[in-house]
Scaffold this motif. Structure first.
Motif, PDB file in Angstrom:
ATOM      1  N   LYS A   1       0.849  -1.214   0.000  1.00 28.30           N
ATOM      2  CA  LYS A   1       0.000   0.000   0.000  1.00 28.30           C
ATOM      3  C   LYS A   1       0.873   1.248   0.000  1.00 28.30           C
ATOM      4  O   LYS A   1       0.631   2.201  -0.755  1.00 28.30           O
ATOM      5  CB  LYS A   1      -0.906   0.020   1.235  1.00 28.30           C
TER       6      LYS A   1
ATOM      7  N   GLN B   1       3.871   1.621  -1.045  1.00 30.35           N
ATOM      8  CA  GLN B   1       4.484   1.777  -2.366  1.00 30.35           C
ATOM      9  C   GLN B   1       3.477   2.256  -3.400  1.00 30.35           C
ATOM     10  O   GLN B   1       3.695   3.245  -4.113  1.00 30.35           O
ATOM     11  CB  GLN B   1       5.062   0.433  -2.841  1.00 30.35           C
ATOM     12  N   ALA B   2       2.338   1.547  -3.443  1.00 30.06           N
ATOM     13  CA  ALA B   2       1.359   1.839  -4.494  1.00 30.06           C
ATOM     14  C   ALA B   2       0.774   3.242  -4.349  1.00 30.06           C
ATOM     15  O   ALA B   2       0.686   4.002  -5.317  1.00 30.06           O
ATOM     16  CB  ALA B   2       0.255   0.790  -4.477  1.00 30.06           C
ATOM     17  N   PHE B   3       0.428   3.620  -3.104  1.00 35.35           N
ATOM     18  CA  PHE B   3      -0.156   4.957  -2.914  1.00 35.35           C
ATOM     19  C   PHE B   3       0.906   6.036  -3.056  1.00 35.35           C
ATOM     20  O   PHE B   3       0.610   7.170  -3.447  1.00 35.35           O
ATOM     21  CB  PHE B   3      -0.909   5.044  -1.589  1.00 35.35           C
TER      22      PHE B   3
ATOM     23  N   ASP C   1       3.274   5.828  -5.237  1.00 38.02           N
ATOM     24  CA  ASP C   1       3.276   5.965  -6.701  1.00 38.02           C
ATOM     25  C   ASP C   1       2.137   6.867  -7.165  1.00 38.02           C
ATOM     26  O   ASP C   1       2.323   7.778  -7.975  1.00 38.02           O
ATOM     27  CB  ASP C   1       3.079   4.590  -7.370  1.00 38.02           C
TER      28      ASP C   1
END
Lengths: 444, 149
Positions: A219, A221-223, A225
């Motif tokens: 999460k 990492q993805a958020f 990004d």
């Protein structure tokens, strides 16, 4: 008939013997009495002899005894006739009696002579006594032997009793041992069950580490990004940099949890020994690293590699980690050169001392001090800062675990700035299957 | 490749609404527009597909052309949902993409055994997520032909 009677008892022309003695009463008396006593005595002797013969059936020379009895008897008759002849002149009869006696005497005498050596051969009383003494001694000896025998028998019997007691004690001990052993086995089974439970827990932990811990990281990492892609233009540069640092950290932690998961799985996954073509495995790994090698202008030289028994996934991971390291740890501008070689040895397999394959991965990188050669195989042991070389500090621990799973040994030889060699010895034969843990992957 | 003549609809079921946001964003930034529906539980997705509960009105629950299914959900889990979809004569034709955090071999095998059309482990970066969504859309809505009904 009459003539014979006349010949025997015809007395008409003869005088009795007493007449010759002038009928002197003293002479008549002494002759008559002596002849009578002799006759009686002579008659008694055969009776005694016959009685003796009847009583002693084992008596030797019976026939001779019989002849002798007859001879004495006939002598007695001779003396009887001599006594009668004092008064009655039966000279014919007396002559016949004497003749008969003479014949018997001759026969007896003749039969006696050849007997002499035989009689002499018979043991005399002295000899018999001696023999008797000997016999007594022998009997005593035998008795003594019997006593000894009896004692020996008693000793043996005592020994048998003793041995029986010992055997019973031994048996008891054995039974105790068996009981203790079955208790131990029971304990072992319990321990094994506990171990399986522990392993299951470990498995759960590994899953949690990989799933539940990675989930928040993913999460971040993805958020991160998303934050960057949607707001990079409106955010100040400093804010974008903070986001990048956060994401890097999350990425590293993600990689670390994955490596820990890999390492923990190596401890409890079952291992499958297949016959592997090591050359093929290295080729696959080299293909995956191709880009990285080319980028650095590096060179990978692989010598002839043999087939080995091994778990494909694990050996691949081992070679991958070693090759990645070999290319990674170098001076920034140097050209990495890595050699992979293998030699077969008849001995030297760790533990068994049997035949083994020695695989060496040699690089021309920065190397390390030899005193660190053991430390680098421990988990989280890093010799360099993260800014120099990226890494989780788990790679070589994974390598060591894999080699151990294959009943092998790994060692590192290096000195600072002189490159490093990793030598792995793996046995050329493995048990068909080694059950480390009956682990299964399950969704949580 | 077929020309896109219809607007495709993607239904995602995941107990994690944050992942819903990520997927929605990823889908939005990858090629042609699609409708995106999101439900947060296994029970809800079954209501949606069978037009029950709060989805009795079909207009509130347009039939999806692709289902993104999470496995690990409280209550009715992904496998149960998969089983029900694949045992329904009509719904079974809708491709189901299992999109989960799991990497476990047993989950992969079980998913395909239960009739999943694809198994994908959720990528950890947003760019990878965009890549996955682009591939999915390109494959299912462009390369592959789906029943029109």
């Amino acid at each position: 008939m009459l003539a014979i009677y006349e010949y025997l008892f015809g007395a008409a022309s003869f005088v009795p013997h007493g007449y010759c003695l002038a009928w002197r009463p003293d002479l008549i008396a002494i002759h008559a009495l002596s002849d009578g006593v002799i006759a009686l005595s002579y008659f008694s002797i055969p009776i005694a002899l016959i009685l003796l013969l009847n009583k002693r059936e084992d008596l030797a020379f019976k026939r001779t005894f019989g002849l002798f009895a007859l001879f004495i008897f006939s002598c007695g008759v001779t003396h009887l006739t001599a006594m009668i002849m004092l008064w009655e002149p039966y000279y014919g009869a007396q002559g016949m009696v004497k003749a008969v006696t003479a014949m018997i005497s001759v026969v007896t005498a003749i039969s006696l002579w050849p007997l002499l050596p035989k009689v002499l051969a018979l043991p005399g009383p002295g000899q018999l006594r001696k023999m008797n003494t000997q016999l007594a001694a022998e009997i005593a000896e035998k008795n003594a032997a019997q006593v000894n025998l009896h004692q020996a028998y008693q000793q043996v019997e005592a020994q048998v009793v003793e041995r029986t007691r010992e055997l019973q004690a031994l048996n008891q001990r054995l039974q105790d041992d068996v009981r203790r052993r079955s208790l131990l086995e029971e304990e072992l089974r319990e321990k094994a069950a506990q171990l399986i439970a522990t392993n299951a827990e470990l498995e759960r932990f590994a899953y949690i580490a990989s799933h539940d811990l990675q989930e928040p990281l993913r999460k971040i990492q993805a958020f991160g990004d998303l934050l960057k892609s949607e707001y990079e233009t409106v955010l100040p540069d400093e804010a974008v940099e903070y986001v990048r640092i956060m994401q890097n950290a999350a990425y590293r932690m993600n990689k670390q949890t994955k490596d820990i998961l890999t390492l923990s799985r190596l401890s409890w996954d079952s291992i499958q020994f297949d016959s592997l073509d090591l050359a093929e495995v290295v080729e696959e790994v080299a293909f995956d690293l191709k880009e990285r090698i080319e980028e650095a202008g590096g060179k990978l030289e692989v010598g002839p590699l043999p087939g080995i028994p091994g778990d494909r996934t694990q050996i691949r991971l081992l070679m991958q980690n070693l090759l990645v390291n070999a290319f990674k740890y170098r001076e920034p501008d140097s050209i990495p050169e890595v050699h992979v070689e293998a030699t077969l040895h008849d001995t030297g397999a760790p533990g068994t001392g049997g035949a083994c394959v020695e695989i060496s991965v040699r690089d021309n990188g920065i190397g390390f001090a030899q005193e660190d050669a053991e430390r680098i195989f421990s988990i989280f042991q890093r010799l360099h800062g993260r800014s120099e070389f990226d890494g989780t500090g788990i790679g070589l621990a994974i390598c060591k675990k894999i080699v151990e799973n294959h009943n092998g040994a790994i060692e590192a030889v290096s000195s600072l700035g002189k490159g490093a060699v990793f030598n792995i010895r793996l046995p050329t034969s493995q048990p068909e299957r080694r059950e480390i843990h009956a682990g299964t992957d399950t969704a949580v | 490749m077929q020309a896109q003549t219809q607007r495709y609809s993607v239904l995602m079921v995941d107990d994690d609404p944050e992942d819903g946001v990520l997927v929605q964003k990823a889908i939005a930034s990858s090629g042609p527009k699609v409708d995106f529906q999101f439900v947060a539980s296994g029970a809800e997705v079954l209501d949606y597909l069978f037009t029950e509960g709060r989805f009795t009105d079909r207009s509130s629950a347009p039939r999806p052309n692709l289902i993104l299914l999470d496995l690990n959900m409280p209550g009715v889990d992904g496998f149960s949902v998969l089983k029900q979809i694949k045992s329904d004569m009509d719904l079974r034709r809708i491709p189901v993409v299992v999109l989960t955090t799991s990497e476990a071999e047993t989950d992969i095998v079980k998913s395909y055994d239960f009739g999943a059309n694809t198994f994908i482990t959720k990528p950890s970066s947003f760019s990878d997520m965009i890549e996955v969504m682009t591939s999915l859309k390109s494959y299912w809505f462009d390369a592959a032909r789906l029943p029109t009904a």
